[in-house]
Design an enzyme around this catalytic site. Structure first.
Site, PDB file in Angstrom:
ATOM      1  N   ASN A 102       0.925  -1.174   0.163  1.00  0.00           N
ATOM      2  CA  ASN A 102      -0.051  -0.096  -0.099  1.00  0.00           C
ATOM      3  C   ASN A 102       0.751   1.310   0.157  1.00  0.00           C
ATOM      4  O   ASN A 102       1.891   1.327   0.758  1.00  0.00           O
ATOM      5  CB  ASN A 102      -0.928  -0.013   1.285  1.00  0.00           C
ATOM      6  N   HIS A 156       5.765  -0.589  -2.685  1.00  0.00           N
ATOM      7  CA  HIS A 156       5.463   0.179  -3.741  1.00  0.00           C
ATOM      8  C   HIS A 156       5.636   1.757  -3.657  1.00  0.00           C
ATOM      9  O   HIS A 156       4.788   2.450  -4.329  1.00  0.00           O
ATOM     10  CB  HIS A 156       3.890  -0.137  -4.383  1.00  0.00           C
TER      11      HIS A 156
HETATM   12  P1  OAD Z   1      -6.441  -5.622  -5.016  1.00  0.00           P
HETATM   13  O1  OAD Z   1      -7.343  -4.691  -5.280  1.00  0.00           O
HETATM   14  O2  OAD Z   1      -5.765  -6.553  -6.105  1.00  0.00           O
HETATM   15  O3  OAD Z   1      -6.730  -6.636  -4.058  1.00  0.00           O
HETATM   16  C1  OAD Z   1      -7.448  -6.393  -2.674  1.00  0.00           C
HETATM   17  C2  OAD Z   1      -7.843  -7.259  -1.981  1.00  0.00           C
HETATM   18  O4  OAD Z   1      -8.419  -7.089  -0.595  1.00  0.00           O
HETATM   19  C3  OAD Z   1      -8.778  -8.694  -2.698  1.00  0.00           C
HETATM   20  O5  OAD Z   1      -8.311  -9.777  -2.497  1.00  0.00           O
HETATM   21  C4  OAD Z   1     -10.026  -8.327  -1.832  1.00  0.00           C
HETATM   22  O6  OAD Z   1     -10.909  -9.434  -1.813  1.00  0.00           O
HETATM   23  C5  OAD Z   1      -9.726  -7.860  -0.538  1.00  0.00           C
HETATM   24  N1  OAD Z   1     -10.337  -7.163   0.353  1.00  0.00           N
HETATM   25  C6  OAD Z   1     -11.330  -6.299   0.295  1.00  0.00           C
HETATM   26  N2  OAD Z   1     -12.180  -5.830   1.379  1.00  0.00           N
HETATM   27  C7  OAD Z   1     -11.030  -6.461   2.322  1.00  0.00           C
HETATM   28  C8  OAD Z   1     -11.327  -6.095   3.720  1.00  0.00           C
HETATM   29  N3  OAD Z   1     -12.069  -5.268   4.267  1.00  0.00           N
HETATM   30  N4  OAD Z   1     -10.332  -6.864   4.623  1.00  0.00           N
HETATM   31  C9  OAD Z   1      -9.345  -7.683   3.811  1.00  0.00           C
HETATM   32  N5  OAD Z   1      -9.515  -7.747   2.491  1.00  0.00           N
HETATM   33  C10 OAD Z   1     -10.473  -7.183   1.660  1.00  0.00           C
HETATM   34  O7  OAD Z   1      -5.325  -4.777  -4.238  1.00  0.00           O
HETATM   35  P2  OAD Z   1      -3.698  -5.281  -4.037  1.00  0.00           P
HETATM   36  O8  OAD Z   1      -3.616  -6.766  -4.075  1.00  0.00           O
HETATM   37  O9  OAD Z   1      -3.168  -4.595  -2.813  1.00  0.00           O
HETATM   38  O10 OAD Z   1       0.179  -1.617  -7.354  1.00  0.00           O
HETATM   39  O11 OAD Z   1      -2.939  -4.791  -5.479  1.00  0.00           O
HETATM   40  C11 OAD Z   1      -1.819  -5.035  -5.478  1.00  0.00           C
HETATM   41  C12 OAD Z   1      -1.051  -3.933  -6.321  1.00  0.00           C
HETATM   42  O12 OAD Z   1      -1.967  -3.631  -7.739  1.00  0.00           O
HETATM   43  C13 OAD Z   1      -1.300  -2.375  -5.733  1.00  0.00           C
HETATM   44  O13 OAD Z   1      -0.096  -2.273  -4.707  1.00  0.00           O
HETATM   45  C14 OAD Z   1      -1.126  -1.421  -6.677  1.00  0.00           C
HETATM   46  C15 OAD Z   1      -2.244  -2.279  -7.855  1.00  0.00           C
HETATM   47  O14 OAD Z   1      -1.936  -1.736  -9.067  1.00  0.00           O
HETATM   48  C16 OAD Z   1       0.796  -0.443  -7.824  1.00  0.00           C
HETATM   49  O15 OAD Z   1       0.109   0.579  -7.740  1.00  0.00           O
HETATM   50  C17 OAD Z   1       1.993  -0.688  -8.168  1.00  0.00           C
END
Ligand code: OAD
Length: 283
Positions: A102, A156
């Site tokens: 994040n 990131h």
């Molecule tokens: P994603 O949007 O890909 O995934 C978010 C995850 O959080 C999903 O698996 C959801 O099911 C989960 N989620 C939603 N609400 C939740 C809650 N209340 N508690 C727990 N989990 C929950 O986001 P990231 O995996 O962080 O990169 O994405 C990775 C990277 O993609 C980011 O750092 C960003 C993005 O493009 C860059 O900007 C380089």
């Protein structure tokens, strides 16, 4: 496999080394949009227009407008129960490394809240500050030092830091962004070059120091606790393989499907705020 909180807590309690790996989901209950789920940023916005070096070279004003908007959103958010519980656990336990994808500052703000709570309970490991005259000031310094000590490894970057596109200097930057024209965009105080958000964009390398520290910690960890990441973006997503490859266990907390569902030793289907505080209280 699906699993139980007590089983996961027992493993966490017994482990000498733990890595906690977070993604956008850990901040969702604070009101921060995720990227890929329902309402995710990449459902409304196109990453190639906003989050690549080419997009910034083409239209820095548009990119800054978007980052300025996201900064404004974050300023109105507060750390949630999961941020605070994670920070509290880091403060009272040895051998835990926090790694985040994040770019928000909610882990840091959660750490300040957790440190303040522990200080009030008289449980903040002391010895950090000695001999300060004013008691309130000493406590404040102690809380700050403790919160700094548990700052996450950022894979990131940070939306509240900027980097100069000319001289490369990196500095914290919390101020309002005026993206009304290219002429009003933030400029470097030392060389006058155009500043950019100090975040990792698509097509860019991750910061080598952070990557090495995070992957080293994951390889040494007996347990990797994954919270709120879909596991879709590499190389960050491969962190979990480091722990698994060295024989460690994986615990996944997420209400939706993730890339780790088949390999998790315990899969806890719930939100970060619902699951993490109880999980770590028992550990
Ligand atoms: P994603 O949007 O890909 O995934 C978010 C995850 O959080 C999903 O698996 C959801 O099911 C989960 N989620 C939603 N609400 C939740 C809650 N209340 N508690 C727990 N989990 C929950 O986001 P990231 O995996 O962080 O990169 O994405 C990775 C990277 O993609 C980011 O750092 C960003 C993005 O493009 C860059 O900007 C380089």
């Amino acid at each position: 496999m699906d699993g139980s909180v007590p089983q996961a807590s027992t493993w966490l309690a017994a482990a000498q080394r733990v890595v906690i790996f977070t993604g956008a989901g850990v901040s969702a209950e604070s009101g921060v949009p995720t990227f890929r789920g329902p309402g995710g940023l990449w459902k409304t916005f196109r990453p190639e227009q906003l989050a690549t070096p080419e997009a910034f070279a083409r239209d820095p004003r548009l990119v800054w407008e978007w980052y300025g908007w996201r900064r404004g959103l974050l300023a109105a958010c507060r750390p949630n129960l999961a941020h605070v519980a994670i920070a509290r656990w880091l403060l009272v336990r040895e051998g835990v490394t926090l790694v985040t994808q994040n770019v928000d500052d909610l882990h840091e703000r959660g750490a300040a809240e957790a440190a303040l709570g522990l200080a009030r309970e008289g449980r903040l490991p002391s010895g950090i500050v000695g001999g300060a005259g004013d008691e309130d000031e000493a406590r404040l310094l102690e809380v700050r030092a403790a919160a700094d000590r548990v700052a996450p490894i950022r894979l990131h970057g940070s939306i509240f830091h900027v980097r100069c596109t000319r001289c490369g200097i990196r500095v914290p930057h919390q101020g309002r962004i005026d993206a009304s024209s290219e002429a009003t965009l933030p400029r470097c105080a030392s060389c006058g070059g155009l500043l950019r958000p100090d975040v990792v964009w698509f097509g860019e390398a991750l910061p080598q120091g952070a990557l090495g520290a995070a992957f080293g910690a994951a390889a040494a960890a007996e347990v990797c606790l994954v919270v709120g990441t879909a596991g879709a973006v590499h190389p960050a997503a491969a962190l979990v393989d480091e722990t698994r490859g060295a024989g460690g266990r994986v615990i996944v907390v997420d209400p939706g499907e993730t890339a780790y569902d088949d390999v998790a030793d315990v899969r806890l289907w719930g939100t970060a705020g619902e699951v993490v505080p109880g999980l770590l209280r028992g550990a």
